[in-house]
Scaffold this motif. Structure first.
Motif, PDB file in Angstrom:
ATOM      1  N   LEU A 116       0.880  -1.234   0.025  1.00 26.23           N
ATOM      2  CA  LEU A 116      -0.006   0.151   0.071  1.00 26.23           C
ATOM      3  C   LEU A 116       0.945   1.070  -0.022  1.00 26.23           C
ATOM      4  O   LEU A 116       2.063   1.322   0.546  1.00 26.23           O
ATOM      5  N   ARG A 117       0.345   2.334  -0.668  1.00 25.96           N
ATOM      6  CA  ARG A 117       1.091   3.656  -0.356  1.00 25.96           C
ATOM      7  C   ARG A 117       0.834   4.121   1.021  1.00 25.96           C
ATOM      8  O   ARG A 117       0.115   3.622   1.888  1.00 25.96           O
ATOM      9  N   PHE A 118       1.851   4.934   1.415  1.00 20.09           N
ATOM     10  CA  PHE A 118       1.866   5.634   2.706  1.00 20.09           C
ATOM     11  C   PHE A 118       2.374   4.564   3.838  1.00 20.09           C
ATOM     12  O   PHE A 118       2.253   4.654   4.933  1.00 20.09           O
ATOM     13  N   ARG A 119       2.685   3.285   3.176  1.00 16.01           N
ATOM     14  CA  ARG A 119       3.129   2.226   4.105  1.00 16.01           C
ATOM     15  C   ARG A 119       4.345   2.836   4.958  1.00 16.01           C
ATOM     16  O   ARG A 119       4.376   2.326   6.474  1.00 16.01           O
ATOM     17  N   VAL A 121       5.240   5.807   6.015  1.00 22.09           N
ATOM     18  CA  VAL A 121       4.791   6.743   7.139  1.00 22.09           C
ATOM     19  C   VAL A 121       4.035   5.724   8.180  1.00 22.09           C
ATOM     20  O   VAL A 121       4.614   5.833   9.598  1.00 22.09           O
TER      21      VAL A 121
END
Lengths: 304, 272
Positions: A116-119, A121
């Motif tokens: 997933l994106r922002f993983r 963070v």
């Protein structure tokens, strides 16, 4: 628990060195000595002393004749309403924090294990509570819960003094407990998830198992040893929790968040009943060992 | 779009994890006037560093930070000095001690601290070490030791014994080979253990609370807890600033070991 890389132990030295065994043993003890002294003096010794104190009427003052009282502290404990109240709060706290920590951490670990994106963070954020001093975590949440300057009342449009409310204080500190303990649990579960063999999922997919079925029938059983280990550790840490709650509420309001360790601390250092507080500690240790033993035994039996 | 629920969940986690941190930061940057507003604001209208300088102006806080620094330095150095030889013994000689040490690490997790701290307090009182920093150092060393030993002996194991045998063939004594062959190779492990012991001591609250009862000798965590008096919100700004600064050593530590943490525990994602 950790996945530190250690080399296999060095090969045993040839048997011919047998003659030097006594010299080797002497060397070993000499090397161990500096570490043994403080551990025996400040850790093993006090533990045994503490167990002994539980059977005396020791007071935490300089002038007091201590005498052996047998199980009197224990019978007092059983008759002490305050203790049972504290015990009940401790049980609610430890069980709910451990369970919520586990569920929240499992969800987060599953998410972090996907592409997933922002993983990134979330990964960094998930470790931050681990890096913070417990006292700072307590103070930070006090600022969040602050009745006037806190953000929570503003967000929810409420006007509540969270940490001083009889029915809300315990849930409020449970949230903090979950926030604090999530990182370790997430990291351990994530490591466990990454060790599940990919072939199992492929086989499951071929057999037409959906996402949920795969999670339920492959992921969970594979994770089981990891889950048992981390929930046991979390439970022990939570039942023995002291600092965080001391900073947040000091056990208030009216004892609504007085965990067993806070109760024992007050008995020992405010009212100076050292013997009684030691018995309380001993009783808690026995309860913890019993719960842990039962849990591990059941898990192992079902595992067969 | 199939992944929408997953993203929603991830965002919820990020919000839950981040919002107390952001609020701490926001509080640290606010002026006292803004703190007193009835409607709290997320983003400070006039961000100021005054709280940080105020915190430095507080005699109590600076003194406590210095004491924490002294305690943490002494604890970490002593911990490493006494666990180095012991970890060497644990790694090189096979014996029961290994298992006993691991057992002790586990036992010390299960037993409630109250059972240890009452007699410990009495022992320290007999030794006149209550309300002194050396007393706290002794306790911190003792309770960091099991884990430090475990960390270090892993590093010692990674040094091939053949190197020592080679040194012995060249005529080096055991001590000599430890000092000039093993020790230099252990440097990264020693640094990691030092940092771990330093952070454990710097963050520690419970033992300090019992052992240091005189405000003049209190360490930083204790002083931070005592910092908010009955004056209400006025001192919350400096408290938030000081709390942030108290977190810096741990953050540095985690930034340093983060690589290891990633490769050791969080790795594998790239592997697949």
């Amino acid at each position: 628990m950790t996945a530190t890389v250690t080399r296999p132990a060095p090969p045993r030295r040839p048997r011919a060195k047998r003659r030097h065994v006594s010299r080797q043993t002497r060397e070993m003890w000499l090397l161990m000595l500096p570490a043994l002294v403080p551990v025996l003096l400040f850790s093993v010794g006090p533990l045994l002393y503490g167990i002994g104190l539980a059977f005396t009427d020791a007071r935490n003052t300089r002038v007091h004749e201590t005498s052996f009282v047998g199980l009197e502290n224990f019978t007092d404990l059983l008759a002490d309403g305050d203790f049972w109240a504290s015990f009940r709060i401790g049980a609610i706290w430890a069980v709910s924090v451990t369970a919520l920590q586990f569920l929240a951490a499992l969800g987060l670990a599953v998410l972090l294990n996907q592409n997933l994106r922002f993983r990134g963070v979330a990964r960094v954020l998930a470790v931050v509570p681990w890096a913070m001093p417990p006292v700072v975590i307590g103070l930070m949440w006090k600022l969040v819960y602050h009745p006037d300057a806190g953000i929570l009342n503003d967000l929810l449009g409420t006007d509540v003094n969270w940490l001083a409310d009889f029915s809300l204080a315990l849930p409020a500190i449970i949230v903090v407990g979950v926030w604090t303990g999530m990182p370790q649990t997430t990291v351990v579960l994530l490591a466990g998830l990454q060790n599940v063999p990919k072939e199992l999922y492929e086989a499951g997919e071929m057999d037409g198992a959906g996402r949920w079925r795969r999670f339920w029938n492959i992921t969970l059983p594979q994770l089981r040893p990891v889950i048992v280990a981390i929930t046991s550790l979390d439970f022990v840490w939570n039942i023995n929790q002291f600092g965080l709650v001391y900073v947040l509420t000091q056990g208030g309001p009216g004892g609504q968040t007085r965990l067993p360790m806070l109760f024992a601390y007050e008995e020992a250092f405010r009212y100076r009943f050292a013997g009684y507080a030691s018995m309380l500690g001993l009783a808690m240790a026995i309860v913890v060992l019993a719960v842990l033993g039962l849990y591990l035994w059941r898990q192992m039996r079902e595992n067969r | 779009m199939r992944r929408l629920p997953q993203y929603a969940a991830l965002v919820a986690y990020i919000v839950f994890l981040a919002f107390p941190l952001l609020w701490l930061l926001s509080t640290a940057l606010k002026t006292p006037q803004e703190m007193a507003l009835t409607e709290p604001t997320w983003i400070p209208r006039e961000p100021t560093l005054a709280n940080f300088t105020d915190a430095f102006g507080e005699q109590d806080l600076v003194g406590a930070a210095l004491r924490s620094l002294i305690v943490a330095l002494f604890s970490s150095v002593i911990t490493v000095l006494i666990s180095l030889p012991a970890s060497y013994a644990m790694a090189r000689y096979r014996s029961l001690l290994n298992r006993v040490a691991l057992g002790w690490v586990l036992v010390s997790q299960v037993f409630p601290f109250i059972l240890i701290i009452i007699p410990l307090f009495m022992i320290l009182r007999e030794m006149d070490l209550v309300n002194t920093l050396p007393g706290l150092v002794a306790v911190h060393v003792t309770f960091t030791l099991p884990f430090a030993l475990w960390m270090l002996q892993g590093y010692v194991r990674a040094v091939p014994p053949e190197l020592e045998e080679a040194a012995a063939v060249d005529g080096a004594s055991r001590l000599r080979s430890i000092v000039s062959v093993v020790a230099p190779l252990l440097a990264p492990g020693v640094v990691a253990t030092l940092l771990f012991a330093f952070i454990s001591s710097w963050n520690e609250f419970m033992f300090a609370l019992v052992i240091l009862q005189n405000p003049d000798v209190m360490t930083l965590p204790l002083t931070l807890v005592r910092f908010t008096g009955p004056e209400g919100v006025a001192r919350l700004g400096p408290l938030a600033a000081a709390s942030l600064m108290a977190t810096i050593p741990s953050l540095i530590f985690f930034a340093i070991i983060q690589r290891r943490l990633k490769s050791g525990l969080m790795a594998g994602a790239v592997k697949g």
